[in-house]
Design a protein around this motif. Structure first.
Motif, mmCIF file in Angstrom:
data_model
loop_
_atom_site.group_PDB
_atom_site.id
_atom_site.type_symbol
_atom_site.label_atom_id
_atom_site.label_comp_id
_atom_site.label_asym_id
_atom_site.label_seq_id
_atom_site.Cartn_x
_atom_site.Cartn_y
_atom_site.Cartn_z
ATOM 1 N N ALA A 7 105.923 91.624 116.784
ATOM 2 C CA ALA A 7 107.237 90.981 116.693
ATOM 3 C C ALA A 7 107.835 90.763 118.078
ATOM 4 O O ALA A 7 108.405 89.708 118.370
ATOM 5 C CB ALA A 7 108.175 91.842 115.853
ATOM 6 N N ARG A 8 107.660 91.749 118.955
ATOM 7 C CA ARG A 8 108.267 91.672 120.286
ATOM 8 C C ARG A 8 107.587 90.619 121.152
ATOM 9 O O ARG A 8 108.249 89.770 121.765
ATOM 10 C CB ARG A 8 108.184 93.044 120.962
ATOM 11 C CG ARG A 8 108.898 93.130 122.286
ATOM 12 C CD ARG A 8 108.838 94.543 122.855
ATOM 13 N NE ARG A 8 109.323 95.529 121.890
ATOM 14 C CZ ARG A 8 108.550 96.424 121.274
ATOM 15 N NH1 ARG A 8 107.234 96.459 121.549
ATOM 16 N NH2 ARG A 8 109.050 97.277 120.421
ATOM 17 N N THR B 75 102.927 100.513 112.102
ATOM 18 C CA THR B 75 104.279 100.087 112.454
ATOM 19 C C THR B 75 104.389 99.759 113.940
ATOM 20 O O THR B 75 105.107 98.824 114.322
ATOM 21 C CB THR B 75 105.308 101.171 112.070
ATOM 22 O OG1 THR B 75 104.955 102.416 112.678
ATOM 23 C CG2 THR B 75 105.359 101.349 110.555
ATOM 24 N N ARG C 266 105.577 96.086 115.250
ATOM 25 C CA ARG C 266 106.721 95.917 116.146
ATOM 26 C C ARG C 266 106.305 95.273 117.469
ATOM 27 O O ARG C 266 107.054 94.474 118.044
ATOM 28 C CB ARG C 266 107.407 97.265 116.384
ATOM 29 C CG ARG C 266 107.996 97.876 115.117
ATOM 30 C CD ARG C 266 108.857 99.095 115.412
ATOM 31 N NE ARG C 266 109.113 99.860 114.214
ATOM 32 C CZ ARG C 266 109.962 99.528 113.250
ATOM 33 N NH1 ARG C 266 110.654 98.392 113.365
ATOM 34 N NH2 ARG C 266 110.141 100.301 112.186
ATOM 35 N N ALA D 17 107.729 96.249 109.311
ATOM 36 C CA ALA D 17 107.456 97.617 109.771
ATOM 37 C C ALA D 17 108.395 98.618 109.101
ATOM 38 O O ALA D 17 107.977 99.720 108.721
ATOM 39 C CB ALA D 17 107.603 97.692 111.300
ATOM 40 N N ASP D 18 109.662 98.248 108.947
ATOM 41 C CA ASP D 18 110.614 99.133 108.261
ATOM 42 C C ASP D 18 110.204 99.365 106.810
ATOM 43 O O ASP D 18 110.329 100.477 106.281
ATOM 44 C CB ASP D 18 112.016 98.528 108.300
ATOM 45 C CG ASP D 18 112.628 98.552 109.696
ATOM 46 O OD1 ASP D 18 112.169 99.358 110.536
ATOM 47 O OD2 ASP D 18 113.565 97.763 109.935
ATOM 48 N N GLU E 132 107.263 101.714 106.655
ATOM 49 C CA GLU E 132 107.761 103.070 106.909
ATOM 50 C C GLU E 132 108.373 103.667 105.640
ATOM 51 O O GLU E 132 108.156 104.839 105.325
ATOM 52 C CB GLU E 132 108.792 103.037 108.037
ATOM 53 C CG GLU E 132 109.324 104.400 108.457
ATOM 54 C CD GLU E 132 108.274 105.250 109.151
ATOM 55 O OE1 GLU E 132 108.374 106.495 109.051
ATOM 56 O OE2 GLU E 132 107.361 104.686 109.781
ATOM 57 N N ASP F 235 109.366 93.098 112.419
ATOM 58 C CA ASP F 235 110.136 94.344 112.541
ATOM 59 C C ASP F 235 110.595 94.811 111.159
ATOM 60 O O ASP F 235 110.551 96.008 110.849
ATOM 61 C CB ASP F 235 111.351 94.143 113.443
ATOM 62 C CG ASP F 235 111.025 94.414 114.906
ATOM 63 O OD1 ASP F 235 110.129 95.243 115.162
ATOM 64 O OD2 ASP F 235 111.648 93.800 115.779
ATOM 65 N N GLU F 236 111.047 93.857 110.324
ATOM 66 C CA GLU F 236 111.469 94.203 108.968
ATOM 67 C C GLU F 236 110.284 94.687 108.142
ATOM 68 O O GLU F 236 110.408 95.622 107.338
ATOM 69 C CB GLU F 236 112.128 93.002 108.292
ATOM 70 C CG GLU F 236 113.547 92.714 108.745
ATOM 71 C CD GLU F 236 113.623 92.101 110.125
ATOM 72 O OE1 GLU F 236 112.603 91.568 110.616
ATOM 73 O OE2 GLU F 236 114.716 92.156 110.733
#
Length: 337
Positions: free
Chosen positions: A167-168, A160, A164, A186-187, A190, A183-184
């Motif tokens: 994504a950044r 994750t 992220r 990674a969620d 998780e 980011d989505e």
């Protein structure tokens, strides 16, 4: 923005369902996508709640809702949404569905036209077989066990963190369209630490996707949109479901509104929340809510079962995996992603 303090619960058929209910006015039912939850709508809920009654549930097997051994078909989800609305005392809604939620939205409208005023589909499934290989892998034998190992604490945290970071920093470079939705992702990774969530997602995916992609399609019942306002919103850089599926919608249902947002991926409502709210508000304010007429639907179903498609619609139906010569006699549910 909706928070955990806004979440309420109701038990239906012995299973706890989580949902957010905010605002006053005409009712909006917001349905999230595969492996997501109500928080996917967080960037738009408060703005919408200024004019509408917003209902944003966690679908069964997702988020804070229960994750039992249960019916994870589109029909089962549509029934669950009907029951939730009934308990909340809400009779009719405009349904907005993202990705897999678009499949549920279309199924809800098909099963309960008397309770559906409009439908907006956001990067939806059901308009063609193509879908990212990452989703097709979920129905492969062994996925459940492999993902269990990949979501062990140390490994999951590294994954994750990498997603992220990509994504950044990818947002600043030429790979932006490939990294903007990480980011989505990674969620989602998780959430898969919970084996009950993995079980529900695997069960769901196997019902609607095989090794070639999406199994079922809306193309064989698109003619029903004549009786119900429909809009489609997509992100131009969608890497999960191809944006070209939006043109299939326009060919299959000529009256549908289609909006493709530049500089957006699979979550256009999160990337451009203010524009998304404007599009939805304009769609609602400039269309009359559908009114169910059994005799009219009977005529449409009889005509649709044998009516030939025009050349654009025939090509779109073929691309979506339907029989290209005619609209199908038995309308099928839209496939999710």
């Amino acid at each position: 923005m909706a928070t955990t303090d806004d979440v309420q619960y109701v038990t239906l058929h012995g299973k706890r369902r989580a949902y957010v209910l905010k605002g006053k006015g005409p009712a909006l039912l917001l349905l999230h996508g595969l492996a997501c939850d109500h928080t996917t709508w967080s960037p738009v809920i408060d703005d919408l709640a200024q004019r509408y009654t917003v209902i944003a549930p966690d679908l069964l097997g997702h988020g804070l809702s229960d994750k039992p051994r249960a019916d994870y078909t589109l029909g089962g989800y549509a029934n669950g949404m009907r029951d939730l609305l009934t308990v909340l005392g809400i009779d009719k809604v405009t349904v907005v569905g993202h990705s897999f939620g678009g499949g549920v939205a279309m199924q809800f409208a098909y099963q309960f036209p008397e309770r559906t005023q409009r439908v907006m589909l956001v990067a939806t499934g059901g308009l063609g077989p193509e879908v990212t290989p990452m989703i097709r892998l979920i129905q492969v034998p062994g996925w459940f066990r492999v993902m269990g190992m990949l979501t062990l604490p140390g490994i999951r945290h590294a994954e994750t963190l990498a997603l992220r970071a990509a994504a950044r920093y990818g947002d600043l470079g030429p790979l932006r369209k490939y990294t903007r939705d990480l980011d989505e992702v990674a969620d989602i990774v998780e959430s898969w630490k919970d084996r009950r969530t993995r079980f529900a997602i695997r069960h769901l995916v196997r019902a609607v996707i095989d090794w070639r992609g999406q199994i079922v399609t809306m193309s064989d019942r698109a003619y029903l949109s004549e009786a119900m306002p429909m809009a489609v919103v997509w992100g131009r850089d969608d890497q999960v479901i191809p944006v070209r599926h939006a043109s299939n919608a326009a060919a299959l249902a000529p009256d549908v509104r289609v909006e493709v947002l530049p500089d957006a991926g699979h979550f256009p409502h999160k990337t451009h929340p203010e524009r998304f709210v404007r599009l939805l508000d304009d769609f609602i304010s400039t269309t009359e809510p559908a009114t169910y007429n059994r005799a009219r639907f009977r005529r449409m179903l009889k005509a649709g079962a044998s009516a030939p498609l025009g050349p654009l619609a025939a090509a779109a139906a073929a691309a979506a995996g339907a029989e290209p010569g005619t609209a199908a006699a038995e309308p099928a549910a839209a496939a999710p992603a």
